[in-house]
Write a protein that holds these residues in place. Structure first.
Motif, PDB file in Angstrom:
ATOM      1  N   VAL A 163       7.986  33.048  11.541  1.00  0.00           N
ATOM      2  CA  VAL A 163       7.911  34.499  11.760  1.00  0.00           C
ATOM      3  C   VAL A 163       6.468  34.971  11.651  1.00  0.00           C
ATOM      4  O   VAL A 163       6.012  35.812  12.440  1.00  0.00           O
ATOM      5  CB  VAL A 163       8.819  35.246  10.761  1.00  0.00           C
ATOM      6  N   ILE A 164       5.736  34.449  10.658  1.00  0.00           N
ATOM      7  CA  ILE A 164       4.321  34.816  10.510  1.00  0.00           C
ATOM      8  C   ILE A 164       3.539  34.424  11.760  1.00  0.00           C
ATOM      9  O   ILE A 164       2.735  35.213  12.287  1.00  0.00           O
ATOM     10  CB  ILE A 164       3.716  34.132   9.268  1.00  0.00           C
ATOM     11  N   TYR A 165       3.774  33.209  12.254  1.00  0.00           N
ATOM     12  CA  TYR A 165       3.068  32.739  13.446  1.00  0.00           C
ATOM     13  C   TYR A 165       3.359  33.640  14.647  1.00  0.00           C
ATOM     14  O   TYR A 165       2.442  34.068  15.354  1.00  0.00           O
ATOM     15  CB  TYR A 165       3.477  31.300  13.751  1.00  0.00           C
ATOM     16  N   VAL A 166       4.645  33.941  14.878  1.00  0.00           N
ATOM     17  CA  VAL A 166       5.024  34.783  16.022  1.00  0.00           C
ATOM     18  C   VAL A 166       4.454  36.185  15.854  1.00  0.00           C
ATOM     19  O   VAL A 166       3.975  36.795  16.824  1.00  0.00           O
ATOM     20  CB  VAL A 166       6.554  34.825  16.172  1.00  0.00           C
ATOM     21  N   LEU A 167       4.483  36.713  14.640  1.00  0.00           N
ATOM     22  CA  LEU A 167       3.956  38.052  14.395  1.00  0.00           C
ATOM     23  C   LEU A 167       2.469  38.132  14.696  1.00  0.00           C
ATOM     24  O   LEU A 167       2.009  39.057  15.386  1.00  0.00           O
ATOM     25  CB  LEU A 167       4.221  38.449  12.935  1.00  0.00           C
ATOM     26  N   VAL A 168       1.703  37.164  14.200  1.00  0.00           N
ATOM     27  CA  VAL A 168       0.250  37.194  14.399  1.00  0.00           C
ATOM     28  C   VAL A 168      -0.108  36.989  15.871  1.00  0.00           C
ATOM     29  O   VAL A 168      -0.941  37.719  16.430  1.00  0.00           O
ATOM     30  CB  VAL A 168      -0.434  36.132  13.512  1.00  0.00           C
ATOM     31  N   THR A 169       0.523  36.011  16.521  1.00  0.00           N
ATOM     32  CA  THR A 169       0.211  35.761  17.933  1.00  0.00           C
ATOM     33  C   THR A 169       0.641  36.932  18.818  1.00  0.00           C
ATOM     34  O   THR A 169      -0.068  37.283  19.771  1.00  0.00           O
ATOM     35  CB  THR A 169       0.885  34.469  18.416  1.00  0.00           C
ATOM     36  N   SER A 170       1.770  37.541  18.502  1.00  0.00           N
ATOM     37  CA  SER A 170       2.217  38.703  19.278  1.00  0.00           C
ATOM     38  C   SER A 170       1.270  39.881  19.084  1.00  0.00           C
ATOM     39  O   SER A 170       0.976  40.616  20.034  1.00  0.00           O
ATOM     40  CB  SER A 170       3.638  39.104  18.870  1.00  0.00           C
ATOM     41  N   THR A 171       0.786  40.053  17.858  1.00  0.00           N
ATOM     42  CA  THR A 171      -0.163  41.139  17.582  1.00  0.00           C
ATOM     43  C   THR A 171      -1.462  40.941  18.350  1.00  0.00           C
ATOM     44  O   THR A 171      -1.984  41.882  18.976  1.00  0.00           O
ATOM     45  CB  THR A 171      -0.450  41.224  16.076  1.00  0.00           C
ATOM     46  N   VAL A 174      -6.406  43.138  11.290  1.00  0.00           N
ATOM     47  CA  VAL A 174      -4.942  43.231  11.355  1.00  0.00           C
ATOM     48  C   VAL A 174      -4.305  41.882  11.044  1.00  0.00           C
ATOM     49  O   VAL A 174      -3.306  41.798  10.305  1.00  0.00           O
ATOM     50  CB  VAL A 174      -4.499  43.734  12.743  1.00  0.00           C
ATOM     51  N   ALA A 175      -4.869  40.799  11.583  1.00  0.00           N
ATOM     52  CA  ALA A 175      -4.319  39.464  11.330  1.00  0.00           C
ATOM     53  C   ALA A 175      -4.413  39.093   9.856  1.00  0.00           C
ATOM     54  O   ALA A 175      -3.468  38.539   9.279  1.00  0.00           O
ATOM     55  CB  ALA A 175      -5.055  38.426  12.185  1.00  0.00           C
ATOM     56  N   VAL A 176      -5.544  39.409   9.216  1.00  0.00           N
ATOM     57  CA  VAL A 176      -5.705  39.099   7.793  1.00  0.00           C
ATOM     58  C   VAL A 176      -4.684  39.871   6.958  1.00  0.00           C
ATOM     59  O   VAL A 176      -4.054  39.320   6.047  1.00  0.00           O
ATOM     60  CB  VAL A 176      -7.144  39.425   7.335  1.00  0.00           C
ATOM     61  N   VAL A 177      -4.522  41.161   7.264  1.00  0.00           N
ATOM     62  CA  VAL A 177      -3.550  41.979   6.522  1.00  0.00           C
ATOM     63  C   VAL A 177      -2.136  41.429   6.701  1.00  0.00           C
ATOM     64  O   VAL A 177      -1.352  41.337   5.744  1.00  0.00           O
ATOM     65  CB  VAL A 177      -3.635  43.446   6.990  1.00  0.00           C
ATOM     66  N   GLN A 178      -1.793  41.049   7.925  1.00  0.00           N
ATOM     67  CA  GLN A 178      -0.462  40.496   8.183  1.00  0.00           C
ATOM     68  C   GLN A 178      -0.242  39.207   7.399  1.00  0.00           C
ATOM     69  O   GLN A 178       0.828  38.999   6.803  1.00  0.00           O
ATOM     70  CB  GLN A 178      -0.278  40.247   9.677  1.00  0.00           C
ATOM     71  N   PHE A 179      -1.230  38.328   7.397  1.00  0.00           N
ATOM     72  CA  PHE A 179      -1.105  37.075   6.649  1.00  0.00           C
ATOM     73  C   PHE A 179      -0.883  37.344   5.166  1.00  0.00           C
ATOM     74  O   PHE A 179      -0.023  36.716   4.531  1.00  0.00           O
ATOM     75  CB  PHE A 179      -2.355  36.216   6.836  1.00  0.00           C
ATOM     76  N   ARG A 180      -1.641  38.272   4.595  1.00  0.00           N
ATOM     77  CA  ARG A 180      -1.521  38.551   3.164  1.00  0.00           C
ATOM     78  C   ARG A 180      -0.156  39.149   2.832  1.00  0.00           C
ATOM     79  O   ARG A 180       0.488  38.752   1.843  1.00  0.00           O
ATOM     80  CB  ARG A 180      -2.643  39.501   2.725  1.00  0.00           C
ATOM     81  N   ARG A 204       2.593  36.420   3.317  1.00  0.00           N
ATOM     82  CA  ARG A 204       2.543  35.400   2.262  1.00  0.00           C
ATOM     83  C   ARG A 204       3.081  35.941   0.953  1.00  0.00           C
ATOM     84  O   ARG A 204       3.762  35.222   0.209  1.00  0.00           O
ATOM     85  CB  ARG A 204       1.098  34.919   2.086  1.00  0.00           C
ATOM     86  N   ARG A 205       2.807  37.214   0.669  1.00  0.00           N
ATOM     87  CA  ARG A 205       3.349  37.833  -0.531  1.00  0.00           C
ATOM     88  C   ARG A 205       4.869  37.880  -0.471  1.00  0.00           C
ATOM     89  O   ARG A 205       5.555  37.604  -1.445  1.00  0.00           O
ATOM     90  CB  ARG A 205       2.771  39.243  -0.678  1.00  0.00           C
ATOM     91  N   ASP A 206       5.394  38.228   0.711  1.00  0.00           N
ATOM     92  CA  ASP A 206       6.852  38.237   0.883  1.00  0.00           C
ATOM     93  C   ASP A 206       7.432  36.844   0.711  1.00  0.00           C
ATOM     94  O   ASP A 206       8.520  36.661   0.179  1.00  0.00           O
ATOM     95  CB  ASP A 206       7.214  38.796   2.261  1.00  0.00           C
ATOM     96  N   GLN A 207       6.699  35.819   1.217  1.00  0.00           N
ATOM     97  CA  GLN A 207       7.189  34.446   1.105  1.00  0.00           C
ATOM     98  C   GLN A 207       7.266  34.005  -0.347  1.00  0.00           C
ATOM     99  O   GLN A 207       8.191  33.300  -0.767  1.00  0.00           O
ATOM    100  CB  GLN A 207       6.265  33.513   1.888  1.00  0.00           C
ATOM    101  N   ILE A 208       6.317  34.428  -1.159  1.00  0.00           N
ATOM    102  CA  ILE A 208       6.338  34.096  -2.586  1.00  0.00           C
ATOM    103  C   ILE A 208       7.564  34.733  -3.253  1.00  0.00           C
ATOM    104  O   ILE A 208       8.206  34.144  -4.109  1.00  0.00           O
ATOM    105  CB  ILE A 208       5.029  34.562  -3.266  1.00  0.00           C
ATOM    106  N   GLU A 209       7.876  35.967  -2.827  1.00  0.00           N
ATOM    107  CA  GLU A 209       9.036  36.649  -3.396  1.00  0.00           C
ATOM    108  C   GLU A 209      10.321  35.927  -3.047  1.00  0.00           C
ATOM    109  O   GLU A 209      11.266  35.887  -3.821  1.00  0.00           O
ATOM    110  CB  GLU A 209       9.078  38.100  -2.910  1.00  0.00           C
ATOM    111  N   TYR A 210      10.379  35.351  -1.812  1.00  0.00           N
ATOM    112  CA  TYR A 210      11.549  34.578  -1.420  1.00  0.00           C
ATOM    113  C   TYR A 210      11.707  33.364  -2.317  1.00  0.00           C
ATOM    114  O   TYR A 210      12.778  32.953  -2.659  1.00  0.00           O
ATOM    115  CB  TYR A 210      11.443  34.136   0.042  1.00  0.00           C
TER     116      TYR A 210
END
Length: 302
Positions: free
Chosen positions: A223-231, A287-293, A296-302
């Protein structure tokens, strides 16, 4: 001891030879990268500080960047780019994810045919697609215009204002990009071990609960990959708006990449266009840096 030392020397020598061949095979790609990516990128930054024309180059410092902040066309194009992103990115990220999760329990043949149907629009040339949609949506002679006349609605054009033109063109762009993201999501979901879903079913989890508790955590990186590439792709939207409206009326449907093109190849302001390109790069990187951060924070919560 000597045999051990000789074996170690031999292994190091073998690794060096393998590394040499690896670098040798990478050399053509590295040369291509330097010539077609690194050099133009650095040269574009240098040009952004100049008054560059086809005949001369004159250093003008930060003048191009000062001009950007007082240019209505830039801010209107930036607003248009944000509007494109607000519509396109959620649809490109979540519709293929939902479709891939829906296809998971079905057979291989059905999955293949569905992915093929989703992917076909992406193969069609954007120019051809624009010609077809112009034939349908043309305010003077399009099929939609004929339908509106029969309904006694006159004087209406989708492309007269950004409220209608940007959503329509955004949907056209989404329509061409769903297939590739669907294939990526299907590959990620098919890689999830079936025992996770079987365990969830034994615990009484519904399909929706399986999607939220099993599928999304397991494909989070995808999802992160698709989000960043789509952005990144949406921030550089160009072909369909350029051919459909040319950015009009009054830059209401323009994007930053369209402004770069018009400034350079229509207005001949290559230095100013390079400055806008640098601004677009900075916006994209931030925008890409903010999305990654955030992701990744959401992934840690998972």
């Amino acid at each position: 001891m000597r045999r051990s030392n000789a074996r170690t020397v031999h292994m190091h020598s073998l690794e060096r030879r393998k590394s040499m061949w690896a670098y040798l095979f990478l050399l053509p790609w590295f040369v291509m990268f330097c010539v077609f990516y690194a050099y133009p990128f650095v040269y574009g930054i240098v040009v952004s500080f100049t008054d560059f024309t086809l005949g001369s180059m004159k250093w003008n410092g930060l003048q191009n960047y000062r001009q950007i902040f007082s240019d209505y066309a830039f801010w209107r194009s930036l607003l248009g780019t944000v509007c494109y992103c607000a519509i396109i990115i959620p649809l490109e990220v979540f519709i293929p994810l939902w479709a891939a999760n829906t296809l998971r329990p079905h057979g291989r043949v059905f999955n293949t045919l569905t992915k093929l149907l989703f992917y076909i629009p992406g193969i069609v040339c954007s120019v051809v697609m624009v010609i077809v949609w112009k034939f349908i949506l043309s305010p003077g002679s399009g099929l939609l215009n004929d339908l509106l006349i029969k309904l006694e609605i006159t004087g209406f054009s989708i492309f007269d204002q950004a409220v209608t033109s940007i959503p329509v063109m955004s949907l056209m762009i989404v329509f061409t990009c769903l297939g590739s993201n669907l294939i990526i999501y299907c590959a990620a979901i098919n890689g999830i071990p079936a025992m996770y879903y079987e365990a969830a079913e034994l615990d009484g989890a519904t399909r929706r609960q399986q999607f939220h508790k099993v599928t999304i955590p397991m494909v989070h990186s995808t999802v992160i990959y698709v989000l960043v590439t789509s952005t990144i792709a949406t921030l550089q939207v160009f072909v369909i708006p350029q051919l459909m409206t040319g950015g009009g009326p009054n830059y209401t449907s323009s994007s930053l990449l369209m402004m770069i093109y018009n400034s350079a190849f229509v207005g001949g302001q290559f230095g100013y266009a390079s400055a806008i390109g640098v601004m677009l790069f900075i916006i994209t990187a931030l925008v890409a840096v903010v999305q990654f951060r955030i992701m990744r924070r959401d992934q840690i919560e998972y």
